[in-house]
Design an enzyme around this catalytic site. Sequence first.
Site, PDB file in Angstrom:
ATOM      1  N   ASN A 162       0.772  -1.171   0.149  1.00  0.00           N
ATOM      2  CA  ASN A 162      -0.017  -0.127  -0.167  1.00  0.00           C
ATOM      3  C   ASN A 162       0.974   1.113  -0.196  1.00  0.00           C
ATOM      4  OD1 ASN A 162       0.808  -0.755   2.539  1.00  0.00           O
ATOM      5  ND2 ASN A 162      -1.084   0.062   3.676  1.00  0.00           N
ATOM      6  N   GLU A 261       4.923  -3.867  12.733  1.00  0.00           N
ATOM      7  CA  GLU A 261       3.766  -2.826  12.294  1.00  0.00           C
ATOM      8  C   GLU A 261       2.666  -3.702  11.647  1.00  0.00           C
ATOM      9  OE1 GLU A 261       1.399  -0.660  10.740  1.00  0.00           O
ATOM     10  OE2 GLU A 261       2.943   0.057   9.505  1.00  0.00           O
ATOM     11  N   CYS A 295      -3.055   1.229   7.226  1.00  0.00           N
ATOM     12  CA  CYS A 295      -3.308   0.681   8.611  1.00  0.00           C
ATOM     13  C   CYS A 295      -3.773   1.440   9.397  1.00  0.00           C
ATOM     14  CB  CYS A 295      -1.977  -0.048   9.060  1.00  0.00           C
ATOM     15  SG  CYS A 295      -0.792   0.823   8.988  1.00  0.00           S
ATOM     16  N   GLU A 469       8.959   2.946  14.580  1.00  0.00           N
ATOM     17  CA  GLU A 469       9.728   3.354  13.382  1.00  0.00           C
ATOM     18  C   GLU A 469       9.703   4.699  13.181  1.00  0.00           C
ATOM     19  OE1 GLU A 469       9.366  -0.673  10.234  1.00  0.00           O
ATOM     20  OE2 GLU A 469       7.824   0.991  10.353  1.00  0.00           O
TER      21      GLU A 469
END
Length: 490
Positions: A162, A261, A295, A469
């Site tokens: 994505n 993640e 997400c 991150e």
Amino acid sequence: MTNPTDEARVLDAVPTGLFIGGSWRPAASGATLAVDDPATGKTLVEVSDAGPEDGLDALAAAAAAQSSFAAMAPRARGDILRRAFELLMERIDDLALLMTLEMGKPLAEAKGEITYAAEFFRWFSEEAVRIDGGYAVAPAGNSRFLVMKQPVGVCLFITPWNFPMAMGTRKIGPAIAAGCAMVIKPSELTPLSMHALAAILAEAGLPDGVLNVVTTSNAGAVMEPLIRDGRARKLSFTGSTAVGKKLLEQASEKVLRTSMELGGNAPLIVFGDADLDKAVEGAMAAKMRNMGEACTAANRFLVHRSVADAFADKLAARMGSLVVGRGTEDGVQVGPLVNAKGREKVETLVRDALDKGAEVRIGADPSDGPGHFYPPTVLTGVPLEARLTHEEIFGPVAAITVFDEEDEAVAAANDTEFGLVSYLFTEDLTRALRVSERLEAGMIGLNTGLVSNPAAPFGGIKQSGLGREGGRVGIDEFLETKYVGIAFGG
């Protein structure tokens, strides 16, 4: 609007092999896989389809490069990242077109992602020279403590489709800054952006073998042997929680450091005192970025009863005004979903909500024809038992549920196994802080629909992941702490 000549030029410039040890090469088996345009269903190009042998070759190349790269001066590693940042920005138009062709997002959004992706390289180019340690006197005074930070070692990265450029730079940037070699497996749906990025890093001076790219249609067969091999010391994955759990199990065998993640189910809460125009703007950003295929996308809209109708009307008007089409066309604001499977999931979740009593305010009528398009949709009266309140929609659907009391909204927001991000809109400062503290999420968007920033720590809690991150803590995920005890005294 782009023309076929520009599209062909951009596609022809992208390497299609596997990038191993500083060279582009075909898969050992000679196999290839097709990369399709989600707006037309047509194949754009064929790329090499790696097998287990190719994956082990890539790991060997990374392992061979690790010690010399770890010894490289921090400034030199930072300079590589800075040059790569500049190249990304110089070539933003071509890179954005490439991304739109393989992934579908409109060109304006693709340019935004290239800018966002490049910023990770700029940020970590500056962090490379700020890796530090410490020196302390033992409490008893008879020894000294020397603390140093060293690269964790060879890393394995698995990135999603994505955000095909940004999800790569978010991992590659800190790895290079810390002095780690790596093997990266991009999604087979959108590998071209990663191939272009690998070529840019090589041009920027990254030593051979530090970055290796293996694109494959059989991720399990290629990556599991690398995870269980022992030469890699870190695994970073962005993707679904279900896959993340399997990878964690595999990583446990060699006790790999992990960053995960994973999935999200973000609530967006609109209180009765919210600025509705601000809330709608935030909702559009949180819901419609990347056609909802994120997400961090707002998955559940919890709106106070006193403003529910007004909010739904304003949101439906904005959603209904969006132009849907191929991302290369002028004025398009919503591109296709990535594939037929993604569109079918959205259709199934919407039908389930309607069967359980939800009502359509706008949308929910996908048209026939080529491409995996789904119209921007607003549903109202969505019951909490509807599937789309518990599963990631990953599409342009806003599902609105009404609440009456703050405790009710917070309880509904936290009623999920996920905890990546939550959004809330209120003009009451005390409520804003109180609810932010109560929401179970790694990130909070307060009166904003955007939380991602290379200078901020990105990550979730509960089953949305492990580690962070970006930000100052982002590089710590790639460093080990070593303590040296020094005898002191006569």
